[in-house]
Each structure stands twice: as structure tokens, then as C-alpha cells.
Design an enzyme around this catalytic site. Structure first.
Site, PDB file in Angstrom:
ATOM      1  N   HIS A 171      -8.071  -4.448  -1.710  1.00  0.00           N
ATOM      2  CA  HIS A 171      -6.885  -3.906  -1.067  1.00  0.00           C
ATOM      3  C   HIS A 171      -6.507  -4.786   0.131  1.00  0.00           C
ATOM      4  CE1 HIS A 171      -4.141  -0.514  -0.844  1.00  0.00           C
ATOM      5  NE2 HIS A 171      -4.255  -0.516   0.479  1.00  0.00           N
TER       6      HIS A 171
ATOM      7  N   SER B 200       0.823  -1.209   0.000  1.00  0.00           N
ATOM      8  CA  SER B 200       0.000   0.000   0.000  1.00  0.00           C
ATOM      9  C   SER B 200       0.863   1.268   0.000  1.00  0.00           C
ATOM     10  CB  SER B 200      -0.966  -0.043   1.195  1.00  0.00           C
ATOM     11  OG  SER B 200      -1.972   0.923   1.059  1.00  0.00           O
TER      12      SER B 200
ATOM     13  N   ASP C  21      -9.688  -3.531  -6.129  1.00  0.00           N
ATOM     14  CA  ASP C  21      -9.151  -2.691  -5.053  1.00  0.00           C
ATOM     15  C   ASP C  21      -9.973  -1.413  -4.945  1.00  0.00           C
ATOM     16  OD1 ASP C  21      -7.557  -0.959  -3.420  1.00  0.00           O
ATOM     17  OD2 ASP C  21      -5.805  -2.157  -3.903  1.00  0.00           O
TER      18      ASP C  21
END
Length: 393
Positions: A365, A237, A333
């Protein structure tokens, strides 16, 4: 007695309707694009990462209770339960089935039972492994050192510098410990680092901290039996964004490493798990892109701090000679849009840079927070091959 049966039947109806509502909510969380708001995003990630388990678990009670009201005046409740339970059960396996093709394309299979392999998330750092790698002002920056079991190897081993996620403003070192254990089992030393967090730090300062950590590992390579020329930088991330930016600017003066002694921040390769690649695009998708906190983090607006936006956007830093890059991103995501990874892949391809892009169908995600879901099952062998290819050649 009749009254008791009637009350019991309507109680079952209430339970069926509650289950139907729960199944509908889970289906929305797993499959419907939702606004990028913190609570919605967190709920979507949790539901999406464990979708096979949670949807199947939600569906089964509905099937079991339908018979109790099927021959009553509440048959309508039975139909609602049947429809929502069937939808939940079918949807539980739809993403998993879609992932089979991706796994097959990479020469791997998927194990349904592994869906229950557990979590890959730690609530706090592993302090028994911690040391200070830099002092920046009042900050004592730490890393956790994960070494493979056994004695030091005869020849220096490769290493991975791992950068945690958390939206640039949260998270901690050793946040995803099962990756560290998995890498250790394959002979890699892991240096799981922290960095200064927003709002006290800007993105460029965070990239500087990552460079500082790489320099520290290179400077202490002999102490940990590490080959300084076989270091890979990896992140998840926001940490993936910092890793890509640091790797792609390793030879540039900006952002300069936060420790004066860290002169060499170069790495052999870099890995991104669902990392942002274009900061202007990410910020434009926020609820309030003009938020003063965003401007502080980036050093200004896109117009007044365009150089900062460029240095923090890997898609704008692409050259033919950037380190070999592995991009892993979920097609579903809902925090970092998959278009971010696709754009970087497109630019790396146009530049002729060595890279690999793997898009995992229906994965959301932070899919690897579930150590056994299809996304993680695909990511592990892909990462293993990438590391072998670039660290053992």
C-alpha cells in the site's frame, strides 16, 4: 589485553545478533502478511516501499563483521549473521526483479538507482496555492491549485482533480506533491482537494464534496485555462475510493454534490491508486466491523444502510459507460487487499467498460510514497499513456 580482546569479540557477537534480529524483523515486515493494525500497517508500508534500500543496508554490516568472530568460539554467531544477511540481501532484490517483467510488459525499464529518488509525501498542504472551493455548514473546503509553469496556453489544457488518501479520517490536500509536479511538467493543471473527514462526515458526504470540487473546477475552467471536458479524477487509497464512486455516480442524484451550484460532476476518466472498491468487504476485514464509528461513517450496518454501502462501493456501480478507468494496485497490499482491485477489474471486463488494470508485483500500500521504487517507476509511464490516450484523443 586478552580480556580486552574477549570483551571486544563478545561485543561484536552482540552487534551481529542485533543485526540478525533486525534483518529478520525487516523480512517479516516486507514479506509476511500481517494483521491490519495501524502500527503494523505503517511499519510494513515503510519497509515495503523502501525494501531494496533498507534490506541491503541491514545486510552489509553483517557481512563486514563476520570475519571478526569467524575463528573464535562464537562462530555460531557468524553463521547466524551470514544466513540472515544473505537472506536480507537476496530479498532486497527479489521484488525488484519481479517488477522487471511487469515493466517490460508495459514497454518500460527500471532504474535501480532511482530507488533513492526520495519521498513523495508532504507533512502539510501547500497553503500558498490554497483557495476555498465550497462552504458546507461550518466547513470551508479548500483545494491547492497547481498550474504548469509558463503563461496560459493558447488552447485550454486538460486537468486532474486529485483526492488524497488517509483512511477517510486523515490526510490533507497536496499530500503527494511530486505527483502534482510530475503532472504539471506534462502540461496538466492539478486541483488537489480536501474533503470533510470522518468521524464528522460520512462516506456519502465525502463523495459529495468530491463532486462539488469537480463542479467548481468546471465552473472556473476559463479562469485557469482548463478544458472542462478534459478533466480526470484521480485518488490514492481512500481518496481513490471516493474518486471512483464520484465518477461512477456523476449522473446520479445520490450522493448529491455538497454545493448547490455544482450541477455537472462528470469527468473524462478516473484513476485509482490502491483504492478500496467494496466497502462491505473492507469493513468485514477490520478488527471490529461492528464498531459504532464504522456504522456512523457508513450510515448504519450493511443491512440497514445497504444503499449507502452500494453508492460507496465502485465494484457495485459498474456499467458499460462508466468513465475510462485506470487501476493501479500492489499485489502485496496489506491495507487494501489486492482482491478489491481484481474484483473491480473483473466486473469492468464483464460489463465491457473501457479500463486498464496494472498489478505491481510485491508492491505494498502507498508504494508511491517512495518516488523511486519499482511500483512508482511502473506507475508513472502507465499513467502518462492512459492520460494521453483519454485526454488527447
Amino acid at each position: 589485553m586478552a580480556l580486552r580482546r574477549s570483551v571486544g569479540r563478545w561485543l561484536i557477537v552482540a552487534v551481529l545478533l542485533l543485526l540478525a534480529a533486525l534483518e529478520t524483523l525487516l523480512l517479516v515486515l516486507v514479506f509476511v502478511p500481517l494483521p491490519r493494525r495501524p502500527l503494523l500497517a505503517a511499519a510494513s508500508v515503510l519497509a515495503g516501499s523502501w525494501s531494496t534500500a533498507v534490506l541491503a543496508a541491514a545486510a552489509l554490516p553483517g557481512f563486514l563483521l563476520v570475519r571478526a568472530v569467524w575463528h573464535s568460539r562464537a562462530r555460531w554467531a557468524a553463521w547466524i549473521a551470514l544466513v540472515t544477511s544473505a537472506a536480507a540481501l537476496l530479498s532486497a532484490f527479489a521484488p525488484y526483479a519481479a517488477a522487471w517483467r511487469t515493466a517490460y510488459d508495459h514497454g518500460e525499464g527500471l532504474a535501480l538507482a532511482d530507488q533513492f529518488a526520495g519521498s513523495n509525501y508532504a507533512l502539510e498542504p501547500d497553503r500558498d496555492r490554497s483557495l476555498v472551493y465550497a462552504r458546507v455548514g461550518r466547513h470551508r473546503l479548500k483545494m491547492d491549485v497547481w498550474l504548469p509553469p509558463g503563461s496560459a496556453p493558447r488552447t485550454p489544457r486538460p486537468a486532474v482533480v486529485w483526492v488524497h488518501g488517509g483512511g477517510w479520517e486523515s490526510g490533507h490536500r497536496s499530500q503527494t506533491p511530486r505527483w502534482n509536479e510530475w503532472l504539471n511538467d506534462r502540461g496538466y493543471a492539478v486541483f488537489d482537494i480536501e474533503y470533510r473527514l470522518a468521524p464528522r462526515a460520512t462516506q456519502l458526504q465525502q463523495i459529495s464534496d468530491v463532486k462539488c470540487a469537480i463542479g467548481w473546477v468546471r465552473g472556473h475552467a476559463a479562469e485557469y485555462a482548463v478544458d472542462p471536458d478534459r478533466i480526470v479524477l484521480a485518488g490514492t487509497s481512500a481518496g481513490a475510493n471516493l474518486a471512483l464512486s464520484a465518477a461512477y455516480t456523476a449522473r446520479d442524484d445520490r450522493p448529491r454534490a455538497s454545493c448547490p451550484a455544482s450541477r455537472d460532476a462528470s469527468v473524462r476518466a478516473v484513476v485509482s491508486f490502491y483504492g478500496p472498491t467494496d466497502m462491505a468487504g473492507m469493513i468485514a476485514g477490520q478488527e471490529n466491523p461492528g464498531d459504532p464509528a464504522v456504522r456512523r461513517f457508513m450510515g448504519g450496518s450493511y443491512r440497514s444502510a445497504s444503499d449507502s454501502f452500494r453508492l460507496g462501493s465502485p465494484a457495485q456501480l459498474v456499467r458499460a459507460d462508466v468513465p475510462p478507468t485506470l487501476l493501479l494496485h500492489g499485489s502485496h497490499d496489506r491495507i487494501v487487499p489486492v482482491e478489491q482491485a481484481r474484483e473491480l477489474d473483473k466486473r469492468l471486463t464483464a460489463a465491457g467498460a473501457v479500463h486498464e488494470y496494472v498489478e505491481i508485483p510485491w508492491a505494498d500500500h502507498a508504494f508511491d510514497y517512495n518516488w523511486g521504487n519499482w511500483g512508482t517507476q511502473i506507475a508513472r509511464p502507465v499513467l502518462a499513456r492512459f492520460l494521453r490516450s483519454h485526454l488527447h484523443s
